[in-house]
Design a protein around this motif. Structure first.
Motif, PDB file in Angstrom:
ATOM      1  N   TRP A 165      -3.813  -1.065  -7.826  1.00  0.00           N
ATOM      2  CA  TRP A 165      -5.148  -1.004  -7.245  1.00  0.00           C
ATOM      3  C   TRP A 165      -5.395   0.344  -6.590  1.00  0.00           C
ATOM      4  N   THR A 166      -6.666   0.661  -6.474  1.00  0.00           N
ATOM      5  CA  THR A 166      -7.140   1.861  -5.784  1.00  0.00           C
ATOM      6  C   THR A 166      -8.299   1.432  -4.899  1.00  0.00           C
ATOM      7  N   CYS A 167      -8.281   1.861  -3.625  1.00  0.00           N
ATOM      8  CA  CYS A 167      -9.357   1.512  -2.694  1.00  0.00           C
ATOM      9  C   CYS A 167      -9.880   2.760  -1.988  1.00  0.00           C
ATOM     10  N   ILE A 168     -11.188   2.773  -1.767  1.00  0.00           N
ATOM     11  CA  ILE A 168     -11.796   3.759  -0.888  1.00  0.00           C
ATOM     12  C   ILE A 168     -12.488   2.995   0.232  1.00  0.00           C
ATOM     13  N   GLY A 169     -12.489   3.555   1.431  1.00  0.00           N
ATOM     14  CA  GLY A 169     -13.086   2.867   2.566  1.00  0.00           C
ATOM     15  C   GLY A 169     -13.843   3.809   3.463  1.00  0.00           C
ATOM     16  N   VAL A 170     -14.803   3.265   4.176  1.00  0.00           N
ATOM     17  CA  VAL A 170     -15.572   4.038   5.161  1.00  0.00           C
ATOM     18  C   VAL A 170     -15.757   3.194   6.407  1.00  0.00           C
ATOM     19  N   SER A 171     -15.633   3.845   7.573  1.00  0.00           N
ATOM     20  CA  SER A 171     -15.890   3.146   8.828  1.00  0.00           C
ATOM     21  C   SER A 171     -17.387   2.960   8.992  1.00  0.00           C
TER      22      SER A 171
ATOM     23  N   GLN B  28     -14.705   7.629   9.767  1.00  0.00           N
ATOM     24  CA  GLN B  28     -13.559   7.881   8.906  1.00  0.00           C
ATOM     25  C   GLN B  28     -13.818   7.431   7.480  1.00  0.00           C
ATOM     26  N   GLY B  29     -13.176   8.123   6.569  1.00  0.00           N
ATOM     27  CA  GLY B  29     -13.122   7.713   5.181  1.00  0.00           C
ATOM     28  C   GLY B  29     -11.666   7.667   4.761  1.00  0.00           C
ATOM     29  N   SER B  30     -11.340   6.825   3.779  1.00  0.00           N
ATOM     30  CA  SER B  30      -9.948   6.726   3.352  1.00  0.00           C
ATOM     31  C   SER B  30      -9.857   6.456   1.857  1.00  0.00           C
ATOM     32  N   TYR B  31      -8.692   6.804   1.305  1.00  0.00           N
ATOM     33  CA  TYR B  31      -8.364   6.570  -0.103  1.00  0.00           C
ATOM     34  C   TYR B  31      -6.917   6.094  -0.145  1.00  0.00           C
ATOM     35  N   GLN B  32      -6.641   5.033  -0.921  1.00  0.00           N
ATOM     36  CA  GLN B  32      -5.284   4.521  -1.007  1.00  0.00           C
ATOM     37  C   GLN B  32      -5.047   3.856  -2.356  1.00  0.00           C
ATOM     38  N   GLU B  33      -3.844   4.008  -2.866  1.00  0.00           N
ATOM     39  CA  GLU B  33      -3.408   3.318  -4.072  1.00  0.00           C
ATOM     40  C   GLU B  33      -2.254   2.402  -3.705  1.00  0.00           C
ATOM     41  N   GLY B  34      -2.059   1.342  -4.480  1.00  0.00           N
ATOM     42  CA  GLY B  34      -0.952   0.434  -4.214  1.00  0.00           C
ATOM     43  C   GLY B  34      -0.728  -0.522  -5.361  1.00  0.00           C
ATOM     44  N   THR B  35       0.124  -1.503  -5.116  1.00  0.00           N
ATOM     45  CA  THR B  35       0.452  -2.511  -6.116  1.00  0.00           C
ATOM     46  C   THR B  35       0.259  -3.905  -5.517  1.00  0.00           C
ATOM     47  N   SER B  36       0.096  -4.878  -6.387  1.00  0.00           N
ATOM     48  CA  SER B  36      -0.048  -6.274  -5.982  1.00  0.00           C
ATOM     49  C   SER B  36       0.765  -7.164  -6.903  1.00  0.00           C
ATOM     50  N   VAL B  37       1.215  -8.282  -6.369  1.00  0.00           N
ATOM     51  CA  VAL B  37       1.753  -9.375  -7.176  1.00  0.00           C
ATOM     52  C   VAL B  37       0.768 -10.521  -7.009  1.00  0.00           C
TER      53      VAL B  37
ATOM     54  N   GLY C  31       0.812  -1.205   0.000  1.00  0.00           N
ATOM     55  CA  GLY C  31       0.000   0.000   0.000  1.00  0.00           C
ATOM     56  C   GLY C  31       0.849   1.259   0.000  1.00  0.00           C
ATOM     57  N   GLY C  32       0.364   2.251  -0.733  1.00  0.00           N
ATOM     58  CA  GLY C  32       0.997   3.558  -0.727  1.00  0.00           C
ATOM     59  C   GLY C  32       0.452   4.386   0.424  1.00  0.00           C
ATOM     60  N   PRO C  33       0.763   5.685   0.435  1.00  0.00           N
ATOM     61  CA  PRO C  33       0.257   6.543   1.510  1.00  0.00           C
ATOM     62  C   PRO C  33      -1.278   6.552   1.535  1.00  0.00           C
ATOM     63  N   GLU C  34      -1.836   6.456   2.731  1.00  0.00           N
ATOM     64  CA  GLU C  34      -3.293   6.477   2.884  1.00  0.00           C
ATOM     65  C   GLU C  34      -3.744   7.899   3.194  1.00  0.00           C
ATOM     66  N   LYS C  35      -4.780   8.338   2.499  1.00  0.00           N
ATOM     67  CA  LYS C  35      -5.368   9.649   2.748  1.00  0.00           C
ATOM     68  C   LYS C  35      -6.669   9.429   3.512  1.00  0.00           C
ATOM     69  N   THR C  36      -6.808  10.050   4.671  1.00  0.00           N
ATOM     70  CA  THR C  36      -8.006   9.854   5.482  1.00  0.00           C
ATOM     71  C   THR C  36      -8.718  11.170   5.720  1.00  0.00           C
ATOM     72  N   THR C  37      -9.982  11.061   6.024  1.00  0.00           N
ATOM     73  CA  THR C  37     -10.803  12.218   6.369  1.00  0.00           C
ATOM     74  C   THR C  37     -11.778  11.789   7.452  1.00  0.00           C
ATOM     75  N   GLY C  38     -12.332  12.746   8.173  1.00  0.00           N
ATOM     76  CA  GLY C  38     -13.302  12.424   9.208  1.00  0.00           C
ATOM     77  C   GLY C  38     -12.714  12.602  10.585  1.00  0.00           C
ATOM     78  N   ASN C  39     -13.333  11.926  11.559  1.00  0.00           N
ATOM     79  CA  ASN C  39     -12.876  12.013  12.935  1.00  0.00           C
ATOM     80  C   ASN C  39     -12.639  10.606  13.478  1.00  0.00           C
ATOM     81  N   GLU C  40     -12.375  10.499  14.770  1.00  0.00           N
ATOM     82  CA  GLU C  40     -12.057   9.195  15.353  1.00  0.00           C
ATOM     83  C   GLU C  40     -13.209   8.198  15.202  1.00  0.00           C
ATOM     84  N   GLN C  41     -14.442   8.682  15.256  1.00  0.00           N
ATOM     85  CA  GLN C  41     -15.599   7.794  15.188  1.00  0.00           C
ATOM     86  C   GLN C  41     -15.994   7.451  13.748  1.00  0.00           C
TER      87      GLN C  41
END
Length: 145
Positions: free
Chosen positions: A65-71, A43-52, A31-41
């Motif tokens: 790959w590119t992923c977005i996530g939500v708590s 959160q949302g995130s965006y991340q890019e990376g590579t896979s073998v 995984g590359g650097p993760e970008k997050t937003t929101g608060n402790e309770q």
């Protein structure tokens, strides 16, 4: 003459039998650097990376790959986070939808579904697992025909 044609067909079949197909595979992510937003309770995130990806026949491909996530809300959740990811590489493109739980020391364990878009994945669906930290880890994929 017929024997020469039969040998040619057999040779072609052996060559094409080694081409990877979407079936069972394992993968290792970075995984590359993760970008997050929101608060402790919440959160949302965006991340890019590579896979073998290593297919069951031993063939390996590199993917991006590119992923977005939500708590998920603490009072109504099965998983701590949900992630939607897109992956692409020389074998084609697909999407993954994960439900993940935080385990210990920042580790996550995830299960999810696969949806093929192009290439060897086109028209296929399946299941996936992943475990790791910060987008780096390993998992499995099982594609159904």
């Amino acid at each position: 003459m017929n024997r020469a044609i039969a040998y040619s067909i057999a040779s072609a079949a052996l060559c094409y039998a080694s081409v990877a197909v979407a079936a069972t595979s394992t993968y290792t992510t970075t995984g590359g650097p993760e970008k997050t937003t929101g608060n402790e309770q919440y959160q949302g995130s965006y991340q890019e990376g590579t896979s073998v990806v290593t297919f069951s026949d031993g063939t390996q491909v590199n993917e991006n790959w590119t992923c977005i996530g939500v708590s998920q809300p603490p009072n109504a959740k099965l998983f701590d986070f949900h992630f939607a990811c897109d992956a692409s590489g020389p074998s084609g493109t697909y999407s993954m939808i994960f439900g993940c739980n935080n385990v210990e020391n920042g580790m996550q364990g995830c299960v999810g579904g696969l949806n093929g878009k192009t290439g060897i994945y086109e028209g296929k669906n399946g299941a996936t697992t992943w475990a790791g930290q910060g987008g780096s880890g390993s998992g499995t994929m099982q594609w159904a025909d």
